[in-house]
Scaffold this motif. Structure first.
Motif, PDB file in Angstrom:
ATOM      1  N   THR A 135       0.802  -1.223   0.000  1.00 55.91           N
ATOM      2  CA  THR A 135       0.000   0.000   0.000  1.00 55.91           C
ATOM      3  C   THR A 135       0.836   1.274   0.000  1.00 55.91           C
ATOM      4  N   ILE A 136       2.111   1.196   0.394  1.00 57.09           N
ATOM      5  CA  ILE A 136       2.942   2.401   0.426  1.00 57.09           C
ATOM      6  C   ILE A 136       3.770   2.554  -0.847  1.00 57.09           C
ATOM      7  N   SER A 137       3.624   1.637  -1.775  1.00 53.13           N
ATOM      8  CA  SER A 137       4.387   1.710  -3.018  1.00 53.13           C
ATOM      9  C   SER A 137       3.927   2.891  -3.851  1.00 53.13           C
ATOM     10  N   LYS A 138       4.859   3.500  -4.567  1.00 53.52           N
ATOM     11  CA  LYS A 138       4.533   4.613  -5.450  1.00 53.52           C
ATOM     12  C   LYS A 138       3.978   4.129  -6.776  1.00 53.52           C
ATOM     13  N   ILE A 139       4.099   2.850  -7.084  1.00 56.77           N
ATOM     14  CA  ILE A 139       3.555   2.277  -8.317  1.00 56.77           C
ATOM     15  C   ILE A 139       2.050   2.107  -8.159  1.00 56.77           C
ATOM     16  N   GLN A 140       1.301   2.543  -9.140  1.00 55.86           N
ATOM     17  CA  GLN A 140      -0.156   2.484  -9.061  1.00 55.86           C
ATOM     18  C   GLN A 140      -0.655   1.047  -8.955  1.00 55.86           C
ATOM     19  N   ASN A 141      -0.129   0.154  -9.788  1.00 61.58           N
ATOM     20  CA  ASN A 141      -0.547  -1.252  -9.727  1.00 61.58           C
ATOM     21  C   ASN A 141       0.547  -2.162 -10.258  1.00 61.58           C
ATOM     22  N   LEU A 142       0.803  -3.217  -9.518  1.00 62.68           N
ATOM     23  CA  LEU A 142       1.686  -4.294  -9.952  1.00 62.68           C
ATOM     24  C   LEU A 142       1.079  -5.574  -9.408  1.00 62.68           C
ATOM     25  N   GLY A 182      -0.010   6.797 -16.221  1.00 61.49           N
ATOM     26  CA  GLY A 182      -0.514   6.767 -17.586  1.00 61.49           C
ATOM     27  C   GLY A 182      -0.045   5.599 -18.419  1.00 61.49           C
ATOM     28  N   TRP A 183       0.924   4.838 -17.926  1.00 66.97           N
ATOM     29  CA  TRP A 183       1.428   3.668 -18.648  1.00 66.97           C
ATOM     30  C   TRP A 183       0.690   2.413 -18.200  1.00 66.97           C
ATOM     31  N   ILE A 184       0.434   1.522 -19.144  1.00 70.65           N
ATOM     32  CA  ILE A 184      -0.134   0.209 -18.854  1.00 70.65           C
ATOM     33  C   ILE A 184       0.730  -0.830 -19.556  1.00 70.65           C
ATOM     34  N   ALA A 185       1.143  -1.873 -18.842  1.00 72.68           N
ATOM     35  CA  ALA A 185       1.940  -2.945 -19.432  1.00 72.68           C
ATOM     36  C   ALA A 185       1.435  -4.276 -18.897  1.00 72.68           C
ATOM     37  N   ASP A 186       0.954  -5.127 -19.782  1.00 74.22           N
ATOM     38  CA  ASP A 186       0.471  -6.457 -19.419  1.00 74.22           C
ATOM     39  C   ASP A 186       1.257  -7.517 -20.186  1.00 74.22           C
ATOM     40  N   VAL A 187       1.557  -8.606 -19.503  1.00 75.15           N
ATOM     41  CA  VAL A 187       2.184  -9.770 -20.129  1.00 75.15           C
ATOM     42  C   VAL A 187       1.382 -10.992 -19.722  1.00 75.15           C
ATOM     43  N   GLY A 188       0.877 -11.753 -20.704  1.00 71.33           N
ATOM     44  CA  GLY A 188      -0.002 -12.875 -20.394  1.00 71.33           C
ATOM     45  C   GLY A 188       0.389 -14.148 -21.120  1.00 71.33           C
ATOM     46  N   ALA A 189      -0.118 -15.273 -20.604  1.00 68.96           N
ATOM     47  CA  ALA A 189       0.160 -16.579 -21.219  1.00 68.96           C
ATOM     48  C   ALA A 189      -0.957 -17.547 -20.866  1.00 68.96           C
ATOM     49  N   TYR A 228       1.327  -6.404 -23.997  1.00 66.15           N
ATOM     50  CA  TYR A 228       0.563  -5.208 -24.354  1.00 66.15           C
ATOM     51  C   TYR A 228       1.161  -4.018 -23.626  1.00 66.15           C
ATOM     52  N   LEU A 229       1.384  -2.929 -24.368  1.00 68.03           N
ATOM     53  CA  LEU A 229       1.933  -1.715 -23.790  1.00 68.03           C
ATOM     54  C   LEU A 229       1.088  -0.543 -24.250  1.00 68.03           C
ATOM     55  N   GLY A 230       0.559   0.225 -23.311  1.00 66.36           N
ATOM     56  CA  GLY A 230      -0.289   1.364 -23.642  1.00 66.36           C
ATOM     57  C   GLY A 230       0.101   2.601 -22.866  1.00 66.36           C
ATOM     58  N   ARG A 231      -0.187   3.771 -23.465  1.00 68.24           N
ATOM     59  CA  ARG A 231       0.172   5.038 -22.812  1.00 68.24           C
ATOM     60  C   ARG A 231      -0.872   6.086 -23.161  1.00 68.24           C
ATOM     61  N   LYS A 232      -1.274   6.850 -22.152  1.00 73.01           N
ATOM     62  CA  LYS A 232      -2.168   7.982 -22.358  1.00 73.01           C
ATOM     63  C   LYS A 232      -1.327   9.235 -22.538  1.00 73.01           C
ATOM     64  N   PHE A 233      -1.482   9.883 -23.713  1.00 76.13           N
ATOM     65  CA  PHE A 233      -0.781  11.120 -24.002  1.00 76.13           C
ATOM     66  C   PHE A 233      -1.778  12.283 -24.024  1.00 76.13           C
ATOM     67  N   PHE A 234      -1.269  13.481 -24.170  1.00 76.86           N
ATOM     68  CA  PHE A 234      -2.145  14.660 -24.194  1.00 76.86           C
ATOM     69  C   PHE A 234      -3.063  14.641 -25.419  1.00 76.86           C
ATOM     70  N   SER A 239      -1.153   2.436 -28.219  1.00 76.66           N
ATOM     71  CA  SER A 239      -0.800   1.146 -27.631  1.00 76.66           C
ATOM     72  C   SER A 239      -0.131   0.246 -28.655  1.00 76.66           C
ATOM     73  N   PHE A 240       0.598  -0.741 -28.143  1.00 80.27           N
ATOM     74  CA  PHE A 240       1.308  -1.736 -28.955  1.00 80.27           C
ATOM     75  C   PHE A 240       0.932  -3.118 -28.453  1.00 80.27           C
TER      76      PHE A 240
END
Length: 483
Positions: A135-142, A182-189, A228-234, A239-240
């Motif tokens: 809960t004290i991590s600066k990363i929004q989600n991992l 603003g970054w999203i990165a998912d790796v799935g299998a 999957y890699l996504g980013r919110k820009f202005f 995404s890729f």
């Protein structure tokens, strides 16, 4: 909490002489239940929602052209879901029990054999998610999410939940998820097996409880891996996606009289790779552009080399306060129909993987909807109109022009016209309440003789003006919501 305190005082105030053991047990149970519900109401840990969706359809050539003298089909299908979720310290769990069936499909009394044959009841989703950051991590989600789950990204053109289909679409997979600033990165299998085995990993590609494959390919993947890699820009979203799905290798064996050819599965896989980009950008305050570009390579499910592409762009212009309009075009490459296909021929047909074709290529589901169309690819020219009559009532009009992306053979050494037909889709959506939605649609297509030819889908004496209509009622209750 006030209710709990009141209940506790009442219990304490009762005379022990007058309170039986049964009454005491009931009171204790009531107190525990109130405590549990109050706690979850405060912490918002428990969610319980549902869905009952009934759709009556009139099909007169929907999905495939029919003969002129064929009668229209009429039926009602139903989806019922119960969704239960729970959030605890550094974890989430979610389950969605689903029943899908056509009215009258089962006997009105208990009939175990019929029910099993229809495969109506299954777990649509059943997953857990563990938070890897505290809960004290600066990363929004991992986190890591594992189990049966929907996998959906961007506009759902290549990966989506396929909600139009009553059964929907889900995958048994594990996904590592990252989100921050603003970054999203998912790796799935995923890795599929028919059953528990002590030796071998051969998978025959079928799943009787859910149906095999998508887009008419007729087989399930053995495994997949994606990033999957996504980013919110202005200016919008970018995404890729890299997606590799693997199909179990097989050989064909012919035997018997008359001769019957069967597949014999062996070790190893053929791998198909799909790579591409997606963007969604607000060019101006009233003009939005959405587009994608994907390439497919590797081997298809039959071991043929693939070289195929998808390109798409859609525009949406707001005209006034309530009206939205916009043209667009989709290109999906296909095979040259005038050339003979062999086991060593390249496959140039783009397969839009596990997406939501109903959303893009017409409400009548002629293309890429598990029916075998699209072998010569597709050019889809379209113009869409949306008009918001009021906050809870919207009207939609889509006009599609369908054309084969490659040559169509006439079977005699020549070519057919590549134009397949024009489809008009009308739709009305009305929200009676936040939980009750009513939807009605009507579609008609003016098909060409090319659409009914052997090069596309052979139909003798076809009805070239197919129609489709439906009415759908969708109720999605929230069982824990305050009144």
């Amino acid at each position: 909490m006030q209710k709990i305190k009141t209940t506790s005082l009442r219990i304490q105030g009762l005379s022990k002489e007058k309170m039986s053991s049964r009454t005491l047990s009931k009171s204790i149970f009531l107190g525990i239940a109130l405590t549990f519900l109050s706690y979850n109401e405060t912490k918002a840990q428990l969610t319980a929602t549902g869905q009952v969706r009934e759709r009556t359809e009139l099909r007169a050539g929907q999905g495939a052209l029919q003969k002129e003298d064929d009668k229209a089909g009429l039926f009602t299908s139903q989806r019922a879901r119960l969704n239960i979720g729970y959030t605890g310290y550094r974890f989430k769990v979610f389950m969605a029990l689903q029943d899908v069936r056509v009215w009258g499909q089962d006997a009105s009394t208990i009939n175990r054999t019929t029910t099993e044959a229809n495969n109506g009841i299954l777990l649509h989703e059943a997953w857990g998610e563990i938070m890897l950051n505290d809960t004290i991590s600066k990363i929004q989600n991992l986190s890591v999410k594992f189990g049966r789950q929907e996998i959906s990204y961007d506009d759902q053109k290549v990966l989506g939940g396929l909600d139009w289909l009553q059964q929907g679409r889900r995958h048994d997979a594990v996904v590592f998820k990252f989100a921050n600033k603003g970054w999203i990165a998912d790796v799935g299998a995923a890795f599929n097996q028919n059953k528990e085995l002590n030796t071998s990993t051969i998978y025959n590609g079928t799943n009787p409880a859910y149906g095999a494959g998508t887009n008419g390919i007729g087989t399930m993947y053995k495994s997949f891996q994606y990033a999957y890699l996504g980013r919110k820009f202005f200016f919008g979203d970018l995404s890729f996606l890299f997606f590799k799905d693997d199909f179990n290798k097989y050989t064909t064996v012919t035997s018997g009289a008359p001769a019957v050819t069967t597949k014999v599965y062996g070790e190893g896989v053929w791998s198909r790779n799909t790579t591409g980009f997606y963007f969604n950008s607000a060019i101006t305050r009233k003009l939005n552009l959405t587009g994608s570009l994907y390439h497919q390579g590797g081997k298809d499910k039959d071991g043929r080399s693939i070289s195929a592409n998808l390109a798409s762009i859609t525009s949406t212009l707001q005209v006034g306060r309530k009206l939205f309009v916009g043209p667009g075009i989709d290109y999906l490459s296909g095979d040259d129909g005038t050339k003979t296909v062999t086991a060593t021929s390249d496959n140039n047909r783009f397969d839009p993987l596990y997406g939501t074709p109903h959303k893009f290529w017409g409400s009548m589901d002629y293309f890429y909807a598990a029916n075998g169309f699209g072998k010569q690819g597709l050019l889809n020219y379209f113009f869409k109109v949306k008009y918001n009559v009021k906050d809870n009532l919207s009207l939609f009009l889509d006009v599609h022009g369908f054309q084969a992306a490659d040559k169509l053979s006439n079977g005699a050494g020549g070519e057919l016209s590549s134009y397949l037909g024009t489809e008009v889709d009308l739709l009305v959506k009305y929200n009676l309440t936040k939980m009750i939605n009513i939807e009605a649609g009507y579609s008609i297509m003016k098909a060409t003789n090319s659409m009914a030819s052997a090069a596309v889908k052979n139909v003798t004496t076809p009805d070239l003006s197919p129609q489709f209509a439906y009415v759908m009622v969708n109720v999605k209750p929230n069982f824990l919501a305050k009144k």
